[in-house]
Design an enzyme around this catalytic site. Structure first.
Site, PDB file in Angstrom:
ATOM      1  N   GLN A 133       1.127  -1.109  -0.091  1.00 26.45           N
ATOM      2  CA  GLN A 133       0.016   0.139   0.016  1.00 26.45           C
ATOM      3  C   GLN A 133       0.847   1.355  -0.102  1.00 26.45           C
ATOM      4  O   GLN A 133       0.549   2.586  -0.048  1.00 26.45           O
ATOM      5  CB  GLN A 133      -1.090  -0.039   1.211  1.00 26.45           C
ATOM      6  CG  GLN A 133      -1.888  -1.049   1.335  1.00 26.45           C
ATOM      7  CD  GLN A 133      -2.754  -1.058   2.429  1.00 26.45           C
ATOM      8  OE1 GLN A 133      -2.846  -1.949   3.151  1.00 26.45           O
ATOM      9  NE2 GLN A 133      -3.455   0.069   2.824  1.00 26.45           N
ATOM     10  N   GLU A 165     -13.149   4.591   4.839  1.00 36.91           N
ATOM     11  CA  GLU A 165     -12.931   4.187   5.986  1.00 36.91           C
ATOM     12  C   GLU A 165     -14.165   4.336   6.919  1.00 36.91           C
ATOM     13  O   GLU A 165     -14.579   3.801   7.720  1.00 36.91           O
ATOM     14  CB  GLU A 165     -11.588   4.285   6.752  1.00 36.91           C
ATOM     15  CG  GLU A 165     -10.509   3.967   6.124  1.00 36.91           C
ATOM     16  CD  GLU A 165      -9.335   4.474   6.284  1.00 36.91           C
ATOM     17  OE1 GLU A 165      -9.342   5.605   6.909  1.00 36.91           O
ATOM     18  OE2 GLU A 165      -8.269   3.633   5.948  1.00 36.91           O
ATOM     19  N   ARG A 175      -8.883  -0.417   7.958  1.00 35.28           N
ATOM     20  CA  ARG A 175      -9.680   0.572   7.149  1.00 35.28           C
ATOM     21  C   ARG A 175     -10.312   1.526   7.999  1.00 35.28           C
ATOM     22  O   ARG A 175     -11.410   1.780   8.602  1.00 35.28           O
ATOM     23  CB  ARG A 175     -11.079  -0.280   6.774  1.00 35.28           C
ATOM     24  CG  ARG A 175     -11.978   0.486   5.703  1.00 35.28           C
ATOM     25  CD  ARG A 175     -12.927  -0.499   4.865  1.00 35.28           C
ATOM     26  NE  ARG A 175     -13.455   0.208   3.967  1.00 35.28           N
ATOM     27  CZ  ARG A 175     -13.938  -0.379   2.763  1.00 35.28           C
ATOM     28  NH1 ARG A 175     -14.148  -1.559   2.846  1.00 35.28           N
ATOM     29  NH2 ARG A 175     -14.614   0.259   1.888  1.00 35.28           N
ATOM     30  N   CYS A 176      -9.170   2.044   8.840  1.00 33.32           N
ATOM     31  CA  CYS A 176      -9.595   3.134   9.692  1.00 33.32           C
ATOM     32  C   CYS A 176      -8.102   4.007   9.739  1.00 33.32           C
ATOM     33  O   CYS A 176      -7.091   3.440   9.516  1.00 33.32           O
ATOM     34  CB  CYS A 176      -9.833   2.697  11.051  1.00 33.32           C
ATOM     35  SG  CYS A 176      -8.756   2.474  12.116  1.00 33.32           S
TER      36      CYS A 176
END
Lengths: 295, 783
Positions: free
Chosen positions: B220, B737, B367-368
């Site tokens: 990523q 997110e 996802r945050c």
């Protein structure tokens, strides 16, 4: 995710299968749909030295309906049962749709599932409810065994290492009655093995009396269970709430679950009661619907 | 309705995703699709024990397996001083174990062979002699004097990693003591895993002839990984070429550097051949970075009419064997201090203590934006408890405490400056969509019939877009991001960014931003990410930071292009630049609207006919250092009913209204919201990485770690409000997110709401049916 090395045979006749099983004994595993065996091999939890693939054996793919019952070759796929339109055997399609996912159902077989004898598998419960028998054969003999006598323990059956499960025989419902079937499954997600699975079948006469009844339980014991005391309570009765309640209670007593991350033994036992109750109530409702339509 | 990528003025339109034709036809190029000539395959030997001393490792039998090229152990790495590596959180982590193993499935040896099958066969034959040690599973026990010290490498002989706190403790205690209403709730967010469909992997390809290492990796953050690799390996950074090909989901799992990566690089350096390593599903779930695992206690003080006066939070953070979080350097607990949420807390105090246990290391921001999910879950759950205590409708309680639109920029008690928001309008929209008043009436009627029905709210505020260089860095590198735009003579564009999408739709949305700024269409703009030899430096894609950072860079780089283009346009129109204006799609002579030049005409002129003295070409690069983070918010409403026979919860409705500022592509936003809600649903109802008392991982595969499918997933009803960010170049905030951050509390609040008439104030996630049934039984509600 690669299995250990193994030898692979794909015979085309039962006799060739028997010969290979005789030759390799405990080192050999029969593979049909492969939906349990292959993942175990890839995870290296199972490491058979010889695989005997029976998918090319035409004799194992037969299906015969007669007055006395249904005879299904061991290679009958779950998906075939899901799509089957047999009014006399409603529990088969009701159960098949709950098994795993469409990909597994297209490939997995009824005979393979029974021989694997996972206590959580759906067919064990459903076919116990239907009072099915299985045909086991080797080069020397063929024998028919009641399914209730076939399952011994977790992943263990009366199959000898040289024997092949060739067919499943399901008796026809009694004349002058209408069969109903429900499969109820608590699963954590679609495709999951049952936390609790309950197969309920009953044949009801025109007066709504139970002529025969079958209750099979998945995932609440070391092997698939047949709730015989509960079945006996139903025969000759109409499915009143009190009768249903009593049978459900008896079925939950037949369960022998263990506590694990899917729930306590008490929870699972209670789910058997709840599901038997719901299954029988649905059967009664279905009977009333049919009866009203024909009246 | 979706529109084609050839649509003019694309910003804000539902342009069909340009990457989809490739990805949904199976023509993407993921890491494991790449096969290089002469490539070797690596498999790892992993520990069956959570805590054990290694007495010895025998590799003789493994080396005899046909096709095996080498076996690498921790002792081999120790000779190169590579047996430990730094984590992004400033801790260090074993690459291959020496001395002892600290978690089940820990990396112990690496086997490389001509085929993956041979590598796995040989890995099975590596004999490791273990002496099992007592495992420390409970982080509270880990902090007691009776617990064995896990990390013998540290000077500090304790399982306590760090203490972090923020806010005014004394004032908070005083305010709590003086508050007429107080609540306290213990809230647990269990260990979960991002579980991307594509596991992690890499190919290290070291060419001895050139001295250059090409490293294909599921990353990523390819630039950050190049820098880390340069630091760890000693290879010069310009001789490392990182390529992150198509990535099949990341969710934070592909931010850290993993031991397998280092082993593959070392083996390629040693053997001079490409070495591929791709995780199995179990390796991914059981060893790579988990998320959450926070044990939190919240206290809120309030007035009798429901105005909050203080918030106090204490947390134990279970990091496993190594603190391998990927938080910005100054934030060991991430941005947990957003815990005051959408509410006007005059004072607050939060503290977090990191702890080592015998579990896989982490934890990442799944996802945050760095522990924001934990913070949002905590405050949204605690507000429910407060509403119950006050016997007040949870919507009304929130209204009384929302930060008001005229208070922005709002300074929170824990130090953040919220950029913008209109929380009440977002909530009102959600309540209107579910018809809240009628729903409450229905609930009353159904309760009278013996049904268990609940309505849960979550009105969260996120903090995304790390981040401004004055506050944010990872290993010292500031967290700006970048975009380079090249306009070719025919008016077609290649743009490269420092981010790396994993399904977020950058190839479309960033093309939309640039095309919109340049009067082109999204089909005219090719977005490239993930190749460090071509893309400008950036910190990557996670924490909803791409649009707030690289998205800003894209707009500003495009504006730089436009500035130069205006000079060329004026030249073509034979006018002074100040007499030419941009009408949103073309350059137009002021007062003479028929005299106009398109960007394509300007582009050609940039290479054929520039004004005298002007440098030819039409390119620009922008490194965007955002002045602040962005603060998206949302209002979610869950409606559930509970089966009193089985304890199963049915989500009857779920309404999600999100506010992420300016929307670049509503379809992409909706897709993100659907995906995040589905993950939030999984976390609330299905998922936990649990361990037994010996530290064995009980959910190391998809049979036990449950990922929702379309059949479990409720129907999502989504809508939006739009409160632009005042400081972002196009007013956009991050959104990917929000649904994962905001939804778990809505589900739990709904279940608690269903059970609250019977005195229930908390239900721990995951809300498995058996767990709900035990509550039903306790309260005499089970059928």
């Amino acid at each position: 995710m690669f299995p250990n090395p193994f030898d692979y045979y794909a015979p085309e006749t039962c006799d060739d299968v028997y010969a290979l099983l005789h030759e390799h004994g405990y080192d050999a595993k029969v593979i049909a749909g492969g939906q349990s065996l292959l993942p175990m091999m890839k995870l290296r939890l199972a490491a058979p030295e010889v695989l005997v693939d029976v998918n090319n054996v035409a004799d194992l793919r037969t299906m015969a309906v007669s007055d006395t019952g249904l005879r299904l070759g061991a290679l009958t796929r779950h998906a075939e049962m899901e799509r089957a339109q047999w009014p006399d055997y409603p529990l088969l399609s009701a159960t098949a749709g709950h098994i795993a996912d469409p990909i597994v159902r297209n490939r997995g077989t009824m005979g393979g599932s029974l021989a694997h004898a996972d206590p959580a598998a759906d067919w064990g419960a459903a076919l116990l409810a239907l009072d099915a028998r299985v045909t086991l054969a080797d080069a020397a003999r063929s024998r028919e065994v009641r399914l209730d006598d076939f399952f011994v323990d977790t992943f263990t059956t009366v199959l000898e290492p040289t024997e092949l499960l060739t067919a499943i025989v399901i008796p026809a419902p009694p004349r002058e009655s209408r069969p109903f079937g429900q499969y109820l499954k608590l699963e954590r997600k679609v495709g999951d093995f049952a936390v609790v699975g309950v197969a309920v079948t009953a044949s009801l006469d025109d007066a709504g009396r139970v002529v025969t009844a079958g209750i099979g339980l998945a995932s609440v014991g070391p092997r698939p269970l047949k709730a015989q005391a509960a079945e006996a309570l139903l025969v000759g009765q109409t499915l009143s709430p009190a009768v249903i309640r009593e049978a459900a209670e008896a079925a939950s007593q037949a369960a022998d679950p263990v506590s694990d991350r899917r729930g306590s033994a008490e929870y699972k036992r209670t789910m058997v009661r709840v599901f038997v109750e719901r299954g029988l109530a649905k059967i009664q409702a279905d009977w009333e619907l049919v009866n009203r339509a024909s009246a | 309705m979706a529109v084609e990528a050839t649509e003019a003025q694309p910003l804000g339109k539902a342009v069909k995703r340009k990457e989809d034709p490739r990805l949904i036809r199976g023509q993407g190029r993921y890491l494991d699709d790449i096969v290089l000539p002469n490539m070797l395959y690596m498999a790892l030997v992993r520990s069956p024990y959570a805590h054990a001393r290694i007495r010895g490792i025998d590799v003789e039998e493994a080396l005899k397996v046909p096709g095996v090229q080498a076996v690498l152990t921790g002792e081999d790495l120790a000779q190169m001083n590579l047996h430990w590596m730094p984590t992004l959180a400033g801790d260090k982590q074993m690459v291959l174990a020496t001395g002892k193993v600290l978690f089940q499935y820990q990396e112990v040896a690496a086997v490389v062979a001509d085929s993956r099958a041979a590598a796995e066969d040989a890995a099975q034959k590596v004999q490791v002699d273990y002496e099992p040690l007592p495992a420390v599973v409970d982080p509270f026990f880990a902090l007691t004097p009776d617990a064995p010290i896990l990390r013998e490498d540290r000077e500090e002989k304790s399982n306590h990693i760090w203490h972090w706190e923020v806010g005014d403790k004394e004032a908070t205690d005083a305010a709590l003591a003086g508050s007429p209403v107080r609540i306290k709730e213990v809230i647990r967010m269990p260990r979960v895993h991002p579980a991307p469909i594509e596991p992690c992997g890499c190919i290290a390809d070291y060419q001895k002839a050139t001295g250059k290492l090409t490293w294909y990796v599921t990353s990523q953050a390819p630039h950050a990984h190049r820098t880390v690799l340069a630091m760890v390996s000693g290879l010069p950074e310009h001789m490392i070429h990182v390529i992150s090909p198509d990535v099949g989901g990341g969710f934070g799992n592909k931010v850290p550097v993993y031991p397998g990566y280092v082993c593959a690089v070392v083996l390629s350096l040693k053997l001079g051949r490409p070495v591929k390593w791709v995780e199995t599903r179990t390796e991914n779930i059981a060893t790579t970075n988990f998320a959450r695992d926070y044990h939190m206690t919240a206290e809120i003080g309030a007035t009798e009419d429901g105005r909050v006066t203080a918030l106090k939070v204490s947390t134990i953070a279970d990091h496993g064997a190594f603190d391998a979080a990927a938080d910005p350097t100054r934030f060991p607990a991430g941005l947990f201090s957003i815990v005051t949420g959408s509410y006007r807390f005059p004072v607050a105090f939060a503290e977090v203590d990191g702890v080592y246990t015998n579990k896989a290391p982490g934890g990442v921001a799944y996802r945050c934006s760095f522990r924001v999910t934990e913070a949002s879950f905590l405050i949204e759950r605690a507000m429910q408890t407060l509403a119950l205590k006050l016997n007040m409708d949870p919507a009304e309680l929130r209204r009384r405490n929302f930060i008001q639109p005229d208070e922005f920029p709002y300074q929170s008690a824990l130090g953040w400056t919220y950029d913008s928001g209109n929380y009440e309008s977002t909530l009102n929209k959600a309540l209107a969509l579910v018809d809240y008043d009628r729903l409450r009436q229905e609930q009353k009627e159904r309760r009278e019939r013996g049904e268990l029905v609940g309505i849960g709210l979550s009105t969260f505020t996120e903090i995304v877009g790390a981040g401004p260089s004055h506050t944010f860095d990872i290993l010292g590198i500031k967290m700006f991001d970048s975009c380079e735009i090249r306009v070719h003579p025919t008016g077609k564009v290649i743009a490269r960014l420092g981010t790396r999408h994993q399904g977020q739709g950058h190839e479309t949305t960033f093309a939309q931003i640039i095309a919109h700024e340049l009067g082109l269409t999204a089909s005219d703009v090719l977005i490239e990410e993930g190749d460090t030899d071509t893309a400008p430096y950036g910190l990557g894609t996670y924490a909803s930071r791409s649009t707030p950072t690289a998205g800003g860079a894209a707009a500003l780089a495009a504006r730089r292009i436009r500035q130069k283009a205006q000079q060329i346009a004026a030249h073509l129109l034979e006018m002074a630049p100040e007499d030419v204006e941009w009408d949103g799609s073309q350059f137009v002579a002021k007062g003479l609207p028929s005299r106009r030049v398109s960007m394509a005409e300007v582009a050609l002129a940039a290479y054929t006919n520039v004004p005298p003295g002007m440098e030819p070409g039409l390119e620009a690069t922008y490194y965007y250092d955002p002045p602040n983070l962005t603060f998206p918010n949302g209002a979610y409403v869950a409606v559930v009913s509970i089966d009193r026979g089985t304890g199963q919860v049915r989500v009857e409705r779920f309404v999600a209204v999100d506010d992420c500022g300016t929307v670049i592509n509503p379809m992409v936003v909706e897709g993100q919201v659907h995906g995040g809600l589905t993950e939030g649903f999984g976390i609330a109802f299905m998922q936990e990485i649990a361990f037994d008392e010996d530290g064995n991982c009980l959910a190391p595969n998809f049979m036990e770690y449950l990922v929702p499918t379309a059949l479990e997933t409720p129907r999502w009803e989504t809508d939006r409000t739009e409160t632009p960010s005042p400081h972002h170049p196009i007013g956009a905030k991050g959104v990917g997110e929000s649904p994962n951050v905001g939804s778990p509390a809505a589900f739990v609040n709904a279940v608690v709401d269903a059970l609250s008439p019977y005195g229930v104030t908390n239900v721990d996630i995951p809300m498995f049916p058996w767990k709900i049934w035990e509550i039903l039984k306790t309260h005499g509600l089970a059928l």
